[in-house]
Design an enzyme around this catalytic site. Structure first.
Site, PDB file in Angstrom:
ATOM      1  N   ARG A 239       0.951  -1.342  -0.026  1.00 38.65           N
ATOM      2  CA  ARG A 239      -0.045  -0.064  -0.313  1.00 38.65           C
ATOM      3  C   ARG A 239       1.003   1.193   0.084  1.00 38.65           C
ATOM      4  NH1 ARG A 239      -3.145  -2.871  -1.451  1.00 38.65           N
ATOM      5  NH2 ARG A 239      -5.461  -3.294  -0.558  1.00 38.65           N
ATOM      6  N   GLU A 268      -3.289   7.338  -5.114  1.00 38.56           N
ATOM      7  CA  GLU A 268      -3.460   6.679  -6.213  1.00 38.56           C
ATOM      8  C   GLU A 268      -4.535   7.184  -6.830  1.00 38.56           C
ATOM      9  OE1 GLU A 268      -3.795   2.440  -5.926  1.00 38.56           O
ATOM     10  OE2 GLU A 268      -1.885   2.282  -4.917  1.00 38.56           O
ATOM     11  N   HIS A 287      -1.146  -0.380  -9.878  1.00 40.69           N
ATOM     12  CA  HIS A 287      -1.617  -1.237  -8.797  1.00 40.69           C
ATOM     13  C   HIS A 287      -2.216  -2.254  -9.528  1.00 40.69           C
ATOM     14  CE1 HIS A 287      -3.464  -1.241  -4.436  1.00 40.69           C
ATOM     15  NE2 HIS A 287      -3.256  -2.523  -4.691  1.00 40.69           N
TER      16      HIS A 287
HETATM   17  C1  GLV Z   1      -4.664  -5.495  -3.711  1.00 38.37           C
HETATM   18  O1  GLV Z   1      -4.083  -4.491  -3.531  1.00 38.37           O
HETATM   19  C2  GLV Z   1      -5.292  -6.251  -2.878  1.00 38.37           C
HETATM   20  O2  GLV Z   1      -5.200  -5.842  -1.539  1.00 38.37           O
HETATM   21  O3  GLV Z   1      -5.835  -7.185  -3.027  1.00 38.37           O
END
Ligand code: GLV
Length: 338
Positions: A239, A268, A287
């Site tokens: 994160r 983001e 991401h």
């Molecule tokens: C992606 O970042 C997730 O937490 O699945």
């Protein structure tokens, strides 16, 4: 009593997840590419029994207060820092997530980013496309070796351990740090425990796989960059807010560390004028760690399955606030009838 539970899904999903939900529920799907605004989400949540959410949806106290019939929130992600779980528990809303199914796919991308940053793959591609490739050059695009280097893993959970297994194939030494020692994984993947400062000081690559909590926000900041080798590369696929981005920019700009590879950022997406985007020694992806065709379909199916189990009054295996189970069952049954 409604014939079928009402469900709101905050984006179109890959695979057969929506079909699965539609077999027993009235399903509304947010039609846009971008997430619903907080107002839109609140409006939809006001009449729904189940929400299938993504990490871009903020399920906070304001939203939960506006959702009197809500029984369950099923997050299509392994992380759930987008949800105020404490408030959901207070309101007897069961929260679940999709761990496990994305482990290997996410580890693939983390290792790919490590390779990309070390061996300057994205930078090399830009160099070729810009017409700068005039000859084979003995000093062009040099980077550190990956094989034989030391990898420090912060958070040796499922994904961290899968990254460690990949590192073994590259003959890397693996250190790890976590809230607690994971002696089973230590043996399985050949990782040695280190305190965070020692890990940062000794690692050539540092890969973050910790959950974002109040305790881990800003875990890697100016002091931590100061401990890292000037040749070190930071990889973050967990994160964005785990890393202080001002400090990261400064460390990359000043040469305090050599590079970074980020699949997650804070915020983001990054704003177009983010100074990080002007640096050559950072690789950034949008991401996509879990974004294989098979894994995203499986995540969607599992999120649908978790929601259906909850709407049937049972605590699913991937619920995160199971401590509310007793009171939740009674509340869920009453909410289904309203
Ligand atoms: C992606 O970042 C997730 O937490 O699945």
């Amino acid at each position: 009593m409604p014939d079928r539970p009402r469900v709101f899904v905050t984006r179109n999903l890959p695979g057969d997840a929506l079909g699965l939900l539609r077999q027993t529920c009235e399903v509304a799907v947010w039609p846009d590419q971008l997430p619903p605004s907080p107002d839109d989400l609140r409006r939809e949540a006001a009449t729904t029994h189940g929400l299938l959410t993504l990490l871009t949806d903020h399920i906070d106290a304001t939203l939960l207060a506006a959702a009197p019939n809500l029984i369950a929130v099923s997050n299509m992600a392994t992380g759930y820092d987008n949800i105020d779980v404490a408030d959901a528990s207070r309101r007897l809303v069961l929260v679940s997530r999709t761990p496990g199914v994305l482990t290997e796919t996410s580890a693939d991308l983390a290792f790919g980013l490590l390779l990309a940053a070390a061996r300057r793959i994205a930078e090399g591609d830009r160099y070729v496309r810009a017409g700068n490739w005039r000859t084979w050059g003995p000093e062009i695009m040099l980077g550190p070796d990956v094989h034989g280097a030391t990898l420090g893993i912060i958070g040796l959970g499922r994904i961290g351990a899968a990254v460690a297994r990949r590192a073994a194939g590259f003959g890397m030494r693996v250190l790890y740090h976590g809230r607690s020692r994971n002696t089973q994984a230590e043996k399985e993947v050949g990782a040695a425990y280190a305190d965070l400062d020692a890990l940062l000081a000794q690692s050539d690559f540092v890969s973050i796989h910790a959950a974002l909590t109040d305790d881990t926000r800003g875990l890697i900041a100016a002091r931590q960059f100061g401990l890292m080798k000037p040749s070190a590369i930071l990889i973050n696929t967990a994160r964005g807010p785990l890393v202080d981005h001002d400090a990261l920019y400064e460390a990359l700009r000043s040469g305090e560390i050599a590079g970074a590879a980020l699949d997650v950022t804070d915020p983001e997406p990054l704003p177009a004028d983010s100074p990080l985007l002007a640096l050559d020694n950072v690789v950034i992806t949008p991401h996509i760690a879990s974004a294989s065709i098979a894994t995203r379909s499986e995540m969607a199916r599992l999120a649908a399955d978790n929601l259906l189990t909850s709407l049937a009054g049972a605590v699913n295996d991937n619920a995160v606030n199971t401590e509310i189970a007793g009171d939740w069952r009674a509340a869920a049954a009453a909410r289904l009838h309203s």
